[in-house]
Write an enzyme that holds these catalytic residues in place. Structure first.
Site, PDB file in Angstrom:
ATOM      1  N   PHE A   1     -38.004  19.671 131.039  1.00 52.25           N
ATOM      2  CA  PHE A   1     -38.291  20.544 132.173  1.00 52.25           C
ATOM      3  C   PHE A   1     -39.111  21.750 131.713  1.00 52.25           C
ATOM      4  O   PHE A   1     -38.723  22.488 130.803  1.00 52.25           O
ATOM      5  CB  PHE A   1     -36.979  21.021 132.798  1.00 52.25           C
ATOM      6  N   GLY A   2     -40.259  21.940 132.358  1.00 53.35           N
ATOM      7  CA  GLY A   2     -41.113  23.098 132.086  1.00 53.35           C
ATOM      8  C   GLY A   2     -41.006  24.121 133.202  1.00 53.35           C
ATOM      9  O   GLY A   2     -41.191  23.789 134.374  1.00 53.35           O
ATOM     10  N   TYR A   3     -40.717  25.352 132.848  1.00 56.05           N
ATOM     11  CA  TYR A   3     -40.525  26.402 133.859  1.00 56.05           C
ATOM     12  C   TYR A   3     -41.378  27.641 133.596  1.00 56.05           C
ATOM     13  O   TYR A   3     -41.364  28.587 134.376  1.00 56.05           O
ATOM     14  CB  TYR A   3     -39.043  26.817 133.898  1.00 56.05           C
ATOM     15  N   GLY A   4     -42.114  27.663 132.478  1.00 58.15           N
ATOM     16  CA  GLY A   4     -43.008  28.766 132.142  1.00 58.15           C
ATOM     17  C   GLY A   4     -44.398  28.229 131.915  1.00 58.15           C
ATOM     18  O   GLY A   4     -44.980  27.574 132.783  1.00 58.15           O
ATOM     19  N   SER A   5     -44.924  28.435 130.722  1.00 60.09           N
ATOM     20  CA  SER A   5     -46.284  27.955 130.449  1.00 60.09           C
ATOM     21  C   SER A   5     -46.374  26.440 130.454  1.00 60.09           C
ATOM     22  O   SER A   5     -47.458  25.880 130.651  1.00 60.09           O
ATOM     23  CB  SER A   5     -46.771  28.494 129.100  1.00 60.09           C
TER      24      SER A   5
ATOM     25  N   GLU B   1     -40.378  26.394 121.726  1.00 59.73           N
ATOM     26  CA  GLU B   1     -39.470  26.783 122.798  1.00 59.73           C
ATOM     27  C   GLU B   1     -38.078  27.243 122.350  1.00 59.73           C
ATOM     28  O   GLU B   1     -37.397  27.916 123.098  1.00 59.73           O
ATOM     29  CB  GLU B   1     -39.294  25.599 123.769  1.00 59.73           C
TER      30      GLU B   1
END
Length: 341
Positions: A6-10, A88
C-alpha cells in the site's frame, strides 16, 4: 499470486519498481499525517523534512486513501523487500491489513486484498508532531537528495485528488497544502522585496557616481566647492537649461543649506539624490507618453535634465570619459532614444 503493498505518500505518484497492477482504494482504522521526519530523501541533517506516515486511529472507520500495488513474489523476495526497507522502514512497523478497492478502471479485482502497510510508531524519534503551521515551516524550507519537501507534499495532495471520489477528503493533507502554498508565496514575496532592494541600492549607487562625476567636471578649480558661477555653467553649458541667471541662483540657494555661498560635494549629491527619487516616476511617465523633450525650464527643470542624462548614461550613449553636453548627446541620439521609450 503476488504481494500487495500500500502506497500512501510518494508511492502514489513515484515508483521505481515493476508491478503486476495497481488499484486505488483505502484502508480503514488508520490516519495519515505529515509528521514523519526525514533527513535523506527530502531533508538533510539540521533541516529535516516532514513526510507522510500512517498511524493507528481511534476511529475504526477512518479511511486512508492510496494505491495498492501487486508485485510478483519472486521480485519481492529477490529485490524489493530490502529496497523498500531502505526507503520506507526507518522507524516504521510493518502490518498486514485489509484493502478496500475503489477503482472503476481496475479489472478482475480480487475479492479480498491484504496489503503490507508500513505503520508509523509515535514513540519513534522520527515522529515529530506539530500544528499545521509548524509543519508548513519545515516543509517550505526542506530539501534533500530526492528533491524539495514542497514537491513531495504537493504531488501527494494532487495524487489524492485524482483517486478520491466526491465526498471524500483528507483534511490534514489539504489544510497543510494550503498553509504551505500561503507560506511559500510569502517567502517568495520576501525574496522579491530583498532582490528589489538590492537592485534599488545598485541604482542609487550608480546615480551617486553620476552626480559625483558631474560635480567634479563642474568644479573647475578642484577645491571641492562649487560656486554660483560654476553652478550656472553646469545649468547652461552641460545641462543646456533655458533658465535665466536669477532662477539658477534660486536653485543654488535652495541646495546651499548652510548658506555659505558654496556647494559642497555632500550638499550637491544629497540634494539631487533626494529630488531625483521624488521626481523620477513623473519623469518616466512623461518620457513614455511624449518621448524626449528638451528641458524648457520650470520647477523641476534641473531634475528632468539630470534624469534624462541618466537615461543616456545607462543606455551607453555617453562614450566620453568626461561630462558631455546634454544638448550634444540629444542631438546625436534622439532617434535611438525615441525607440527606447
Amino acid at each position: 499470486m503476488g504481494v500487495w503493498m500500500f502506497g500512501y505518500g510518494s508511492l502514489m505518484w513515484k515508483i521505481d519498481f515493476p508491478t503486476i497492477r495497481k488499484i486505488t482504494g483505502y484502508v480503514e482504522g488508520y490516519n495519515r499525517t505529515m509528521e514523519w521526519a526525514d533527513e535523506v530523501h527530502r531533508g538533510v541533517p539540521g533541516q529535516q523534512s516532514r513526510t507522510a506516515a500512517i498511524f493507528k486511529s481511534d476511529n475504526p472507520k477512518e479511511r486512508v486513501w492510496g494505491v495498492s500495488y501487486e508485485i510478483s513474489q519472486d521480485y519481492w523476495d529477490r529485490v524489493l523487500e530490502d529496497k523498500v526497507g531502505y526507503r520506507e522502514r526507518g522507524g516504521y512497523g510493518v502490518v498486514d491489513t485489509k484493502f478496500y478497492p475503489f477503482d472503476s478502471n481496475a479489472d478482475n479485482v480480487p475479492k479480498e486484498i491484504v496489503v503490507t502497510l508500513f505503520l508509523g510508531d509515535m514513540s519513534s524519534p522520527y515522529y515529530k508532531p506539530g500544528t499545521v503551521d509548524e509543519l508548513a515551516q519545515h516543509i517550505v524550507q526542506a530539501v534533500g537528495a530526492s528533491g524539495t519537501n514542497l514537491e513531495y507534499l504537493y504531488s501527494t495532495a494532487e495524487a489524492l485528488r485524482m483517486i478520491m471520489p466526491p465526498g471524500e477528503t483528507d483534511k490534514h493533507m489539504f489544510e497543510l497544502e494550503a498553509a504551505c502554498r500561503k507560506l511559500e508565496a510569502l517567502e517568495k514575496a520576501k525574496t522579491s522585496v530583498k532582490d528589489s532592494a538590492v537592485v534599488l541600492e545598485e541604482k542609487y549607487e550608480k546615480r551617486r557616481d553620476l552626480l559625483l562625476k558631474i560635480y567634479k567636471a563642474t568644479d573647475r578649480d578642484m577645491n571641492r566647492q562649487m560656486n554660483l558661477t560654476e553652478f550656472h555653467d553646469l545649468a547652461v553649458n552641460k545641462l543646456n537649461l533655458q533658465e535665466g541667471f536669477d532662477n539658477v541662483k534660486l536653485k543654488f540657494e535652495e541646495i546651499d543649506v548652510n548658506g555659505d555661498g558654496k556647494l559642497s560635494t555632500k550638499e550637491f549629491i544629497d540634494y539631487f539624490l533626494s529630488e531625483l527619487q521624488k521626481h523620477e516616476n513623473t519623469f518616466q511617465e512623461e518620457y513614455r507618453k511624449f518621448g524626449i523633450q528638451d528641458p524648457k525650464g520650470g520647477e523641476n527643470t534641473f531634475e528632468d535634465a539630470l534624469l534624462l542624462y541618466e537615461v543616456m548614461q545607462d543606455a551607453g550613449l555617453n562614450n566620453s570619459r568626461g561630462v558631455k553636453s546634454l544638448g550634444d548627446m540629444l542631438l546625436e541620439n534622439r532617434s535611438l532614444l525615441e525607440k527606447m521609450r
